[in-house]
Write an enzyme that holds these catalytic residues in place. Structure first.
Site, short mmCIF file in Angstrom:
data_model
loop_
_atom_site.label_atom_id
_atom_site.label_comp_id
_atom_site.label_asym_id
_atom_site.label_seq_id
_atom_site.Cartn_x
_atom_site.Cartn_y
_atom_site.Cartn_z
N GLU B 252 0.79 -1.26 -0.01
CA GLU B 252 -0.23 -0.06 0.17
C GLU B 252 1.06 1.59 0.23
OE1 GLU B 252 -2.98 -0.36 2.67
OE2 GLU B 252 -4.03 -1.75 1.68
N LEU B 255 6.12 0.75 1.41
CA LEU B 255 7.41 1.05 0.96
C LEU B 255 8.68 1.15 -0.59
CD1 LEU B 255 7.44 -3.34 1.29
CD2 LEU B 255 7.65 -1.53 3.11
N TYR B 452 -19.29 -11.20 1.14
CA TYR B 452 -19.54 -9.92 0.98
C TYR B 452 -21.14 -9.53 1.34
CZ TYR B 452 -18.04 -6.16 -2.39
OH TYR B 452 -18.09 -4.53 -3.39
#
Lengths: 534, 534
Positions: B252, B255, B452
């Site tokens: 995300e 890094l 979901y």
């Protein structure tokens, strides 16, 4: 009983089949064996244990010589040479056999408080020096998970089984089979290697095409670290950040001791057969194999021998009369000199198996494959775990045998295979020695496959010179692998033998990432130091 | 043009089908819409950029108000409320649109030297606050990869395609289709989300059953970090230590910036169809779905709606006459009230597809599934990426719609589903408000599946109160998920909204592992701070 200086059970011997000795002698010369040292002689060399203050742990830690000898080395060729010569060098100062997580925690506390190094030990089948003690001036405690070998829990709905990490292959499968399940993880080392070892070293089994590598089978579990217990929950898949499972997979004892493995299991299949097809040449054979996997045909196993491996396997199959008949049959159908043998497995429901077989035969036929049925495939299945015993028989004849393996993209397979074989075949030329070298492809992916190369050479007059021969072949060829788009290992792990080649493969920042993990969990480098990375 | 304050192209509108409004009004009451702010009004609120000294970078970094507004928020419900109300709070201080790796490196150098925070931006489709600036007293530069959107290389043998990380779904597929290939990654956000974003957030596509999650598709690539360039080589599989790919997947932006993605592709299939089966009740339907995947039947997609979702989908399908005929047909065959709709895809060669369809229908029949052919399945396929547009139509009617998703083991699916639905259904009771809640299972694994859940509720009289309603539903239900064996996200990632729940899921040592990586690559927390973890 388990051999202390070689593979497997000492009551089981595999003979070289008729004609095998001549086959090798013709190719690389007659050989004569080196003298083996005895267990007694080696035990006599074991020094006093350097482990400090075993107060309260003396039931758990055994410092007697024999157990220390038996846990000093793995199954690499240098390990064999060390054990056979008796020049083992360093022994662990003691071997612990914990049965519970809290005992493992006690041992971790002990090594932390007493400045001791710790080596986790599964089945001791490493072929890359994973579990060999190194001399860093500290006492070394080897911790065998052998007593943690039970099926702890079974969740049938989710097809998850929890095992003690020290459970070896046969006990994994027999405990599951009783309930109608299989893990389906069958590395060559299956007889002795353990489920925890498979996770720690990122193992792959012969039927990875159906069941997946250990990465796909490892759902979670428990790792005892110097920082506390890491529990990895079983979640089928997640987008919640980097995957902790994948940091433990391949950690080779550097982050902690895996004590429980939760594994994804499958119902025992209704049907399983292994089929053999011969192709007239490598090009057609390799293309057919690539098509089979890229077309997602549901096979459970695929192995493709190159022409020399095919020739070698047929020569060593025994039954020369029958083999000669087979070769006539193949020759009439276009698979003559240079032919390549493919073995593939179909596994599943009867409907699935028959559909897959039909699809696979269709692809093979497009590339002039000659289908020969399941007879040779059944032979392969029968002998699939006994191959390591052949090493003992060859050793007794004066031949050393080792393997090198990698994986690479399809586009690179032929080039790298050729380089590896040439390096091994010609590596001993300046010593006027030959190697017999052959290869198969296995573990197929849409993107590429594993290249698995076997090399046989004569032992030298001394152990030291034999080791030199091996070192030369191993190191030059390993360098070739990582410089030419291959991984240093597809299925044997890193250990100490492959560690020097890791930075070439992973790059500086790749190594930084791995080091960040090891430093965070074990800042003083107490756990399996020098394995995987410094 | 792309909507600045909602989903997709502003020329495309999806109407609520006939009867849809009544259906919702009956369940949760008539609603009235809140007033939307205009783009002009919001642009007028954008403060001066705080970015220091743009010397040499002014071509690369745009600090004008509109682009800053357009990159300030994603697509979560709080993002919608912020954009619709105009109360956006923080804007990025500039947006960079690099076209090359060296431009990305320049930007990294710039933020490092000037104490600036950087947010990598893919398609801006985050529903968890990934790309929202946070106030830490530093200027914020958002770096959009939108100009890096080309197919850079194609290796047909190895079925590998290299893409610029900013390539959105349609451009991924169209560039591959020209060569006869597909990636096969189809998240709901496909129209706008990018291949780099998929990697960064561990995305999963609707046909993951065939093509795998992004973890299986991401073969390697290039990541520009503050420590230099990390190149991950493409190797089909490896046992050489922990997998660096798996540390980048889900990172995300913490890094570095993913700039190139090498992805595993597949030949375009000869055949693809989506079939629909109705089951008389949930228990039979869920068991059939589990059997399909545990029996390894080769399907390319599987989705199972619970009874309320089935009822809702049929009510909103339009064509009430036809649907009423269908329901009569189903009722005669035992699928009446409480019936559940399953959609499955078969993809591959004609041989494979017909074999899979036969196997799948057999399993469905065992659980009294009523097969209805491909008509409803084709409808699903046609509309698969337009669903997010429905949100716009509902918004205009005064309804807020959001989804919560997780994945858990089979053994836990019903229990967790029930808890999630109950929490969402009853969460607004003390405000005398109702939600309409329904669920499907998707992304099936031998071990479990994704749950979901969609929930629709009326907007309140004010934006602030609407946000409060959402916060209550989201946070209480998220807590329930991670306390009850679910992951905080199976396919939406962590961002800032899910970050508080990460430590519950990963545990202290799991968080330590992730933090070890972020600290090593970005010790000063310049890259996307507070996303994923602090």
């Amino acid at each position: 009983m388990r051999r202390w200086n070689g593979w497997g059970d000492d009551k089981f011997n595999l003979d070289i089949p008729e004609g095998g000795q001549d086959f090798l002698a013709e190719r690389i010369g007659q050989a004569s064996a080196l003298n083996d040292c005895t267990l007694e002689d080696v035990c006599a060399k074991v020094p006093e244990s350097r482990l400090p203050s075993l107060d309260g742990l003396s039931d758990l830690i055994d410092t007697s010589p024999e157990i220390r000898v038996r846990h000093a080395r793995g199954q690499s060729l240098p390990d064999w040479l060390a054990m056979r010569s008796g020049e083992i060098g360093l022994f662990p100062d003691g071997v612990a056999l914990p049965s519970t997580n809290s005992e493992v925690q006690k041992l971790l506390k002990y090594v932390q408080e007493n400045d001791v190094h710790l080596i986790p030990y599964g089945g001791g089948t490493s072929v890359a020096g994973h579990i060999n003690p190194v001399d860093q001036g500290k006492p070394v405690l080897t911790v065998s998970l052998a007593n943690m070998n039970r099926l702890i829990d079974l969740d049938r709905d989710s097809q998850l089984a929890t095992f003690g990490a020290g459970t070896p292959g046969p006990l994994v499968e027999s405990q599951l089979r009783a309930h109608g399940y299989t893990l389906g993880h069958f590395p060559q080392s299956f007889e002795l290697s353990t489920i925890g070892g498979w996770v720690a070293s990122r193992s792959s089994g012969q039927q990875s095409l159906r069941y997946g590598r250990i990465e796909q089978l490892f759902a979670g579990g428990r790792i005892e670290t110097l920082q506390g217990t890491l529990e990895i929950p079983t979640i089928p898949a997640s987008s919640a950040g980097p995957d902790i499972r994948e940091m433990i997979l391949g950690s080779e004892g550097r982050l902690g001791l895996i004590t429980e493995v939760k594994a994804r299991i499958t119902r025992l299949p209704e049907h399983e057969r292994f089929h053999v097809v011969f192709f007239p040449n490598w090009d057609k054979a390799r293309t057919a194999a690539r098509k089979l996997v890229q077309n997602r045909i549901q096979l459970s196993m695929l192995r493709l021998s190159n022409a020399i491996e095919t020739e070698t396997q047929l020569a060593l199959a025994g039954h020369p009369g029958l083999i000669s008949l087979l070769e006539k049959f193949l020759s009439l159908r276009g698979a003559d000199d240079g032919k390549c043998m493919m073995t593939f497995g179909v596994t599943g429901s009867k409907d699935q198996a028959s559909a897959s077989l039909k699809q696979a035969r269709k692809v093979c036929k497009e590339y002039d494959g000659v289908y020969t049925g399941t007879k040779l495939g059944s032979k392969w299945a029968e002998k699939r775990f006994t191959m390591p015993y052949l090493r003992e028989a060859l050793w007794q004849m004066g031949y050393a045998v080792d393997t090198l393996e990698t994986a690479t993209d399809w586009e690179n397979v032929d080039r790298l295979l050729e380089k590896m074989e040439t390096s091994l075949r010609t590596g001993l030329e300046d010593k006027q020695e030959k190697s017999h070298v052959f290869t198969h492809l296995s573990h197929f992916y849409g993107q590429g496959c594993s290249i698995y190369t076997t090399y046989v050479f004569r032992v030298a007059d001394t152990y030291a010179e034999t080791l030199e021969r091996w070192k030369h072949l191993k190191n030059t060829t390993s360098e070739i692998i990582v410089r030419n788009g291959g991984t240093i290992s597809h299925q044997h792990g890193v250990g100490k033998d492959h560690a020097p080649f890791m930075p070439i493969e992973k790059g500086e920042l790749g190594m930084r990432a791995i080091r960040a993990l090891t430093t965070s969990f074990d800042p003083d480098k107490r756990l399996n130091p020098t394995t995987l990375l410094d």
